[in-house]
Each structure stands twice: as structure tokens, then as C-alpha cells.
Enzyme design. Structure first.
Site, short mmCIF file in Angstrom:
data_model
loop_
_atom_site.label_atom_id
_atom_site.label_comp_id
_atom_site.label_asym_id
_atom_site.label_seq_id
_atom_site.Cartn_x
_atom_site.Cartn_y
_atom_site.Cartn_z
N ASP A 105 0.84 -1.20 0.00
CA ASP A 105 0.00 0.00 0.00
C ASP A 105 0.87 1.25 0.00
O ASP A 105 1.97 1.24 -0.56
CB ASP A 105 -0.93 -0.05 1.23
CG ASP A 105 -2.27 0.59 0.94
OD1 ASP A 105 -2.31 1.82 0.93
OD2 ASP A 105 -3.25 -0.14 0.73
N HIS A 163 -3.52 5.95 4.02
CA HIS A 163 -4.33 4.83 3.54
C HIS A 163 -3.82 3.50 4.08
O HIS A 163 -4.57 2.70 4.63
CB HIS A 163 -4.30 4.86 2.01
CG HIS A 163 -5.14 3.82 1.34
ND1 HIS A 163 -4.62 2.65 0.85
CD2 HIS A 163 -6.46 3.77 1.06
CE1 HIS A 163 -5.58 1.94 0.29
NE2 HIS A 163 -6.72 2.60 0.41
N SER A 192 -11.17 -0.73 -0.69
CA SER A 192 -9.88 -0.72 0.02
C SER A 192 -10.05 -1.13 1.46
O SER A 192 -9.21 -1.82 2.04
CB SER A 192 -9.28 0.69 -0.01
OG SER A 192 -8.47 0.88 -1.12
#
Lengths: 653, 186
Positions: free
Chosen positions: A104, A159, A333
Site C-alpha cells: 500500500d 491509507h 480498500s
């Protein structure tokens, strides 16, 4: 080839560095997994490929994180309630020798001085990256940053840290929120930059790296544009490699809400994960389609997924990497780490085989949408407790039944339907292959109803085709089934002119096998029928069965000799030849006329479509037969003579 | 302008269709004799000279017989757009071409509409193409979009005695088996 690209673009090429460095390409990066990032022009690479200097080339695909950050506010974790995590945690909270690699934007996992080359992306009060407070008890193993090429995959976006929290947030520590599998180890791998963007080269490197580090599960909340497989070949190779090592690669389906998965989620070796909302319904953004495996909570509206991270700025502001808080994110996600964590829990519990894990998750999933597998929800929402706590498995392979139907006007357009008795991995057979001689075409089926799949193909070459279906049930039991089909492109009712190139001419129809086969052989290079030219060697025309005749340039049947029931023609003159049915039909009012080039002897019968005998008569040396006073409709005419039977469908109107 | 006439004349000469004959009649005659390439040339010439809708129907069917599904569908769609009442052969042709192009929703719905209007249809230039072939093709398209109930209705047009329960899996398999069986002779 994959596409037409502009010159001077970046490509990934397959091949060993030692070989590639000798070539006329500019190498930007090279992976020890035998692929390199190069700058070159399309034509040059095409030439190198043709010469066998490289294995393949593809453009670098762009990837992005599938998330939608939003303002934060506190609420309880409805997503874990939906998954029954309290019961699951009674069985396991994971073990530290199960490793989950998060590919990620990095993870806020360490206190580390921000390198100079990252200071334009993030900021911090003391110039250091910080570890997220609520990840304090989580175990982190060595990782890698493929964006900055260092050993410190710290998060510049927020994220990746949010995703790490869903998997391994410190749980039962009196602060913040929980993680699903807090006792597993995390391998952080950065493949997306501070904007949440990356490319297929870094992702492929990241997958191989995770494999080498002994990851058991790889979580990837990223992908490209829906349905666009361009540039993902190298990543696919990496996923196949991981799969071969029994490593689960979990990939988000995408956030565009359409019926087409993004790559790499669409690869069948990946666990494709979509998103549901608080009410267990598919979220509006969750991409769906053939190949979707499961759905997990991804949140929507006022119910999103809460985890600790920092606020990511990627619009010119610096993200504060020392300022962690609890934020609601939503997206596939956010759903993906739920599935990755579920698999990690099964592995922690001793269920290590990927096929068995898939089978348990699918078999015990909470079925949503249509009965069984469907493309909106896959197999549904995994019931992790039952998947852990059950003993059921199945070792019988699935049975495939193949059904075929041809378009009645467009000969050669075939519908192929496959039905099976079991749920299949990816919700569909792996492939449908059509083989003719050494040629094999592969088709990907799509689901049309529970356990029924469609595919179609068209052909323009006569012959015997093998249609084979391959697939695995959810427990990994592999099976295949084959159906043979004689397909003939030229409809029997058509008169066919022998063409210049018709040195071998096959003429038949699958409906009545062996009833009408013509093979025309020329023992030179064929013959010219339209241009005046001397035929040096006679053409031998071999006609099996008797209901075909050859009409010569004088519009008269060509004489022949019989050899064991086979007509042998010797063509010695130039001209325009036609192979025709020896019986032609002409409609008249409420009747039909049969006209033959040769005298007919035998029994002529007329049957209705349901097989009822309408009329029958004996023919002796008849060239013309008139059948009348018959109701309008479709009939079969059968002519039985010694050694042959002609069956033909006619309409009377 | 002279260049245009030369081109048209060249097409005529190459095609083998006479300049002074009725292209449409000649086209259908060639079609009925199985000479679809000649038929296509005749109809094509007529579309250039007169843009006659009947010529587009013939062009569509000639292309259909030659396996050119995109061209066939394009011709049929043009006719349907211009006049969907008087040229029913364009609608039937569009059912077959649409199905061959995997445009199953359109093909299935069009087939149902067509059969409701022309339940005893026979294509006069090829009498092996009837309402049964239209129903069969629509049935295939309905299966492809997962609508087995409508597929059953189409099969019943061909075989009124056939029955199955499209709501359950066995019924769906019965329908697939019946379609495959019909495909052997239709």
C-alpha cells in the site's frame, strides 16, 4: 501484442538482466525476478520480441488506492459485529508466525527520521515518522519501500496505516479501536506514493518481495481502471507465483461501481473482494462481475470503517505523520483487509491450504443476492467463525455438462452453455477451450444463472471441434469435460462453386453425420476454373455417398466411376464446375417438386417435423417427382436407395 | 461527377449485375439460388443507386448468409429505423444477427415482439427460415441473459408439448437440453 503505445514510453519487459542489458533499450530498473523497467519505443520492442531477445513487453500500468477518505468521527466498529468477531476471537486472534504483507502507501509503523527525499511529501513536529499509537502492540517485520527504494516503508498518505489497523490494530488495550487479527505479523511494503498512486512494476516487485519474506497473505487495496488488463501481465505472473507458494493474494475489486472488476483483482488466482454496507447490501461504489469472490464491510453513507491513521494531504499540503487520530474511510480498500485478516485467522488456526480456505469461506459464507454465487456479492460475506469451527470439506470433483446450439442463420456461431453440480472457485469454470487440430482457442465463460455459464465462439473452418470445460470447485477439486462437435461451415443446401484454391474441399453438416461428405483433392497446386489454362494432370474428385453430383461447364453432370460406393471423377477440362445436390427442390402451390440430375430409385418418404409419416412412394428411374396436396409447413424428405439415404428439410407453402 | 459514374459503372461491371435489369429481383433470384455474393452485389448496387429499403433487406440477408454479421445487422437496423412495419424480414434478420453478435437482450426482446406480430412467419426467399428459427434464436438469447421463463415460452412456439419448470435448476437444464436437441434439426 498488448497495445499500440507512443514511442519513448516506459515498458516492463520480461527477460534476464544479463540478456536485456545487451539490447538497445534504456534500463531504468531491473528486478531479480527477471523483469525490467525500460524506456524504449514500441517498434523497437516489437522487433526485439520477434527476434526472441525478450520474453514479452507491456506498458507500465497505473494503479491507485481504492479509498475515499472523509472527515472523522467516532463510532463503534459495526463491521466487526457484522463478522461476529467476538466469537471468532474466542477461537483465535491470530499468531505471530502468520505474516500478512500490506502492499500500500506504507504504514505508520516506526519512529524514523524523515529522509530528505521524502520531506517534500510529509511533515512532522520532530522531523520523524511516528508509529500509530494504536499499533503499539502489533508486530511489524522488515519491509521495503519500492517508491523511495529504501528499507523504511513509512506511510506518506494514511491509507496503508488505516488498512494495517483493520488487520492488526492493538486490541483489548483500552484505547482506540480493535483489529481483526491483532496477533499476526505485518510486513509493510510500500508500492503506492504519497498521493496513493503507483505502477505495476512496483506492485510486482512488492509481491515477489512479500513472497520472499515468507508472507502467508498479501493484502492489496489497489488496482487499475475497471476491466483494463493492459500492463498487468507482470503482476499476474507475480500473483501466480504467490499462489504456487500457497500465499493468498487479496485484492480490492475497485470503487467505480460498475460490473467489471479492476485488475489485478480480476485475476482468478487472486481473492477478489467487494464491499457491503452496514445493512449487508452491496455498496453503490463496489465493482462487481465475473470473478468476484467475496464481499466484506467497506462502509457507505453514515456507516464507514473506523481506524486510526493520520490525515493524508496530497494536494500540496504536507501530511502530518505525527498526528494520528481515528478516521472513517470507506471503499473496497477498506473491505479488502477484512478478507486478508480472515484468511490470516484461518491460517493461524491451522487451516493452511489455500483451496481449503477458499472452500470454507465460500461454503459457509452468508449468501447475499441471488441463490449461491452471483456476480454482485460473489459467495457473500464470509462467516469466519463457521469457517474456523467446521470440519466439512468435499473431495469429489465437479461434473460439467456442456450444451451447444448453433445460430440457425449464421452458421458457425455457437452458444456453449455449461452446467455444473457444484459451486466453483471464482464462481465460474476456469476456461472453455475449443480445439481443432492443433489450434486451441480459450474463452472465459460468464455466469447466467446459478451454476450455469455461457460462452460463445464462431468458426469459419470445417472440421471436428473439441469443446472442453475446465474448472475447480470451491474445495479445489479439479475437473474437465469435453464434447465433440462436427462443425461444417457450408450449409448443405448451398450449391458451392469450386474455387481456384479449392484443392481440398470438405462439404458436410453435423446434423446427419457421414451423410454428405465431399473431398476434392488436386494432386498439383489446385486448379484454375475460371481462367483458360491447361490442366496438365487430371484432378481426381472423390465423392463419398451418392446424393451429390458434379456439374460440368456444359451444365451437365460429369460422368464418374464407382469405387466401393465412392464416386470418382477425373476432371480433364477447364471450366466452371459446380458441386450440387443431385436433387433440387422447387416449391409449387401446396407442394414441392424434386428434380434430380440422375435417375432416382428407391423409397421416397415425407415426414412431418414430429416424425409422422405423411406420404411414401417408390421411385423407379425417376428424374422428377412432384409432391402436392400437402399442408403448408416444414417437412423432412427421406430418400432411401441402396447404399445411401438422403434426408433433407423442406418447406411447403 | 464523371468520376462518380465511372465508379458506379465499375461496381456494376465487377458485380456481374446488369445495369438495366431490376437489381432487386435479380438479387433475390441469386439469393434463392444460393449465390449470395452475387445477390449482395445486386442489392449493394441498388442501395447506391436508389437507397431502396428492400435492397437493404436483401443486402442484410445476403451478408447474413455470407456470415458477415456486423454488416447484416447494420443493414437490418437501418431498415427498421426507417420503416419497421413494411419490411418484416429486416426484423427477423436482426434477431439472428443480433444473437450472433451476442446482443442478446435486444435480440430476445425483438424476437418476442416479432413473433407476437407474425406468429406464422416464413421468409419467402428462404423457406427454411420461419417463425420457428426466430423463436429458437430468441430462446438462445433469453438463456444467455438468464431469463429461462421467456426461453421456455419461445421453445413452446416450436414444441407446444414441451414443458419445464424454469424456476428450478433441473428445469433450466431441461430447457438447455431441449434447445440443444432442437438445434440438431432446426
Amino acid at each position: 501484442m498488448y497495445f499500440n503505445a507512443l514511442n519513448g514510453q516506459k515498458y516492463i519487459i520480461g527477460g534476464k538482466y544479463e540478456d536485456i542489458k545487451r539490447l538497445d533499450v534504456k534500463i531504468l530498473k531491473s528486478s531479480r525476478y527477471n523483469f525490467s523497467l525500460v524506456e524504449s519505443d514500441y517498434d523497437n520492442l516489437k522487433k526485439l520480441l520477434k527476434e526472441g531477445n525478450i520474453q514479452y513487453f507491456e506498458p507500465v500500468a497505473k494503479a491507485k488506492a481504492f479509498f475515499i477518505p472523509n472527515d472523522f468521527y467516532y463510532s463503534h466498529q459495526w463491521n466487526f459485529n457484522m463478522l461476529g468477531m467476538e466469537d471468532v476471537w474466542d477461537l483465535t486472534m491470530g499468531v505471530d508466525n502468520v505474516k500478512v504483507s500490506i502492499l500500500d502507501t506504507g504504514v505508520g509503523f516506526e519512529y524514523y527520521q524523515i529522509p530528505s527525499y521524502e520531506q517534500s511529501e510529509v511533515t512532522s513536529g520532530d522531523g520523524h515518522y511516528h508509529k500509530a499509537d494504536d499499533l503499539n502492540s502489533a508486530t511489524f517485520l522488515s519491509g521495503y519501500d519500492y517508491i523511495h527504494n529504501d528499507l523504511h516503508p513509512n506511510d506518506q498518505n494514511g491509507h496503508g496505516t488505516h488498512i494495517a489497523g483493520t488487520i492488526a490494530q492493538s486490541t483489548n488495550n483500552g484505547i482506540g479501536v480493535a483489529g481483526m487479527a491483532p496477533n499476526v505479523s505485518i510486513i509493510p511494503v510500500q508500492v503506492l506514493d504519497y498521493k496513493g498512486e503507483g505502477d505495476s512494476y512496483s506492485i510486482a516487485e512488492g509481491i515477489y518481495y512479500a513472497c520472499d519474506q515468507g508472507a502467508n497473505v498479501i493484502s492489496m487495496s489497489l488496482g487499475g481502471a475497471p476491466g483494463d488488463s493492459n500492463g498487468w501481465h507482470t503482476v499476474h505472473n507475480a500473483i501466480v507465483y504467490a499462489y504456487s507458494l500457497n500465499i493468498a493474494v487479496v485484492v480490492a475489486s475497485g470503487n467505480d461501481g460498475i460490473g467489471n472488476l479492476s485488475y489485478p483483482s480480476a485475476f482468478k488466482e487472486a481473492f477478489s473482494c467487494g464491499a457491503v454496507s452496514f445493512n449487508q447490501q452491496k455498496t453503490s461504489y463496489s465493482q462487481y462481475g465475473s470473478g468476484l469472490d467475496f464481499v466484506m464491510p467497506g462502509g457507505e453513507g453514515s456507516n464507514k470503517i473506523l481506524q486510526e491513521t493520520f490525515r493524508g494531504y496530497y494536494d500540496g499540503h504536507y501530511s502530518r505523520v505525527d498526528s494520528f487520530a481515528y478516521y472513517y474511510y470507506y471503499g473496497t480498500s477498506m473491505a479488502t483487509p477484512h478478507l486478508a485478516a480472515a484468511i490470516a485467522l484461518l491460517k493461524s488456526y491451522g487451516i493452511t491450504n489455500l483451496d481449503e480456505i477458499y472452500g470454507r469461506l465460500a461454503y459457509y459464507a452468508i449468501d447475499k443476492g441471488e441463490n449461491g454465487y452471483d456476480t454482485l456479492y460473489g459467495f457473500g460475506i464470509p462467516n469466519i467463525f463457521n469457517a474456523l469451527n467446521s470440519t466439512y470439506s468435499d473431495n469429489t470433483p465437479p461434473v460439467f455438462n456442456i450444451y451447444l446450439a448453433e445460430n440457425p442463420v449464421f452458421n458457425g456461431n455457437i452458444n456453449v452453455w455449461t452446467a455444473t453440480n457444484e459451486e466453483l472457485q471464482n464462481g465460474m469454470p476456469d476456461s472453455v477451450k475449443v480445439k481443432r487440430g492443433s489450434e486451441i482457442q480459450k474463452y472465459t465463460p460468464t455466469i447466467i444463472s446459478h451454476n450455469i455459464y455461457k460462452s460463445s465462439f464462431s468458426f469459419n473452418t470445417d472440421g471436428e471441434y473439441e469443446i472442453s470445460v475446465y474448472g475447480k470447485d470451491i474445495w479445489g477439486n479439479y475437473s474437465t469435460s469435453t464434447k465433440l462437435l462436427n462443425l461444417f461451415y457450408i450449409p448443405i443446401k448451398t450449391e458451392k462453386n469450386i474455387r481456384m484454391d479449392a484443392y481440398k474441399f470438405l462439404f458436410s453438416k453435423n446434423t446427419f453425420p457421414n451423410e454428405c461428405i465431399i473431398q476434392l483433392y488436386c494432386n498439383k497446386d489446385g486448379f484454375d476454373i475460371e481462367m483458360p489454362k491447361t490442366i496438365n494432370t487430371p484432378v481426381r474428385l472423390n465423392i463419398k455417398l451418392n446424393n451429390i453430383c458434379l456439374i460440368g461447364p456444359n451444365d451437365q453432370p460429369v460422368s464418374y466411376s464407382l469405387d466401393k460406393g465412392v464416386k470418382l471423377y477425373n476432371i480433364e477440362h477447364n471450366g466452371y464446375y459446380r458441386v450440387v445436390w443431385n436433387i433440387k427442390t422447387y416449391n409449387i402451390d401446396k407442394g414441392i417438386i424434386l428434380e434430380s440430375y440422375e435417375p432416382l430409385n428407391g423409397i421416397l418418404s415425407i415426414y412431418s417435423l414430429d416424425g409422422r409419416l405423411v406420404e411414401s412412394s417408390k421411385l423407379i428411374n425417376r428424374k422428377r417427382v412432384c409432391i402436392n396436396s400437402i399442408s403448408r409447413g416444414i417437412y423432412f424428405i427421406k430418400l432411401k436407395t441402396k447404399g445411401m439415404q438422403l434426408k433433407r428439410k423442406v418447406s411447403i407453402w | 461527377m464523371v468520376r462518380k459514374y465511372i465508379i458506379i459503372l465499375s461496381i456494376i461491371l465487377i458485380s456481374g449485375c446488369s445495369l438495366f435489369q431490376d437489381n432487386i429481383a435479380e438479387g433475390w433470384k441469386a439469393f434463392e439460388n444460393g449465390d449470395y455474393e452475387k445477390a449482395r452485389d445486386c442489392f449493394s448496387k441498388e442501395t447506391i443507386l436508389n437507397a431502396n429499403l428492400e435492397a437493404y433487406v436483401g443486402l442484410g440477408w445476403s451478408n447474413a448468409k455470407l456470415g458477415n454479421k456486423e454488416s447484416a445487422l447494420s443493414s437490418f437496423e437501418y431498415v427498421i429505423l426507417e420503416d419497421s412495419i413494411n419490411y418484416i424480414d429486416a426484423i427477423s434478420g436482426a434477431v439472428f444477427a443480433g444473437s450472433a453478435m451476442c446482443m442478446d437482450s435486444t435480440s430476445a426482446i425483438r424476437g418476442t415482439y416479432f413473433l407476437s406480430k407474425y406468429p406464422n412467419y416464413v421468409f419467402e426467399h428462404d423457406t427454411t427460415v420461419t417463425f420457428k428459427q426466430v423463436a429458437f434464436t430468441s430462446a438462445c438469447s433469453y438463456v444467455n441473459i438468464g431469463d429461462f421463463s421467456s426461453a421456455l415460452l419461445m421453445i413452446k412456439i416450436i414444441e407446444p408439448g414441451f414443458n419445464a419448470i424454469p424456476g428450478n435448476e433441473q428445469g433450466k437444464l431441461d430447457i438447455l437440453l431441449k434447445i440443444e436437441e432442437i438445434s440438431q434439426w432446426i
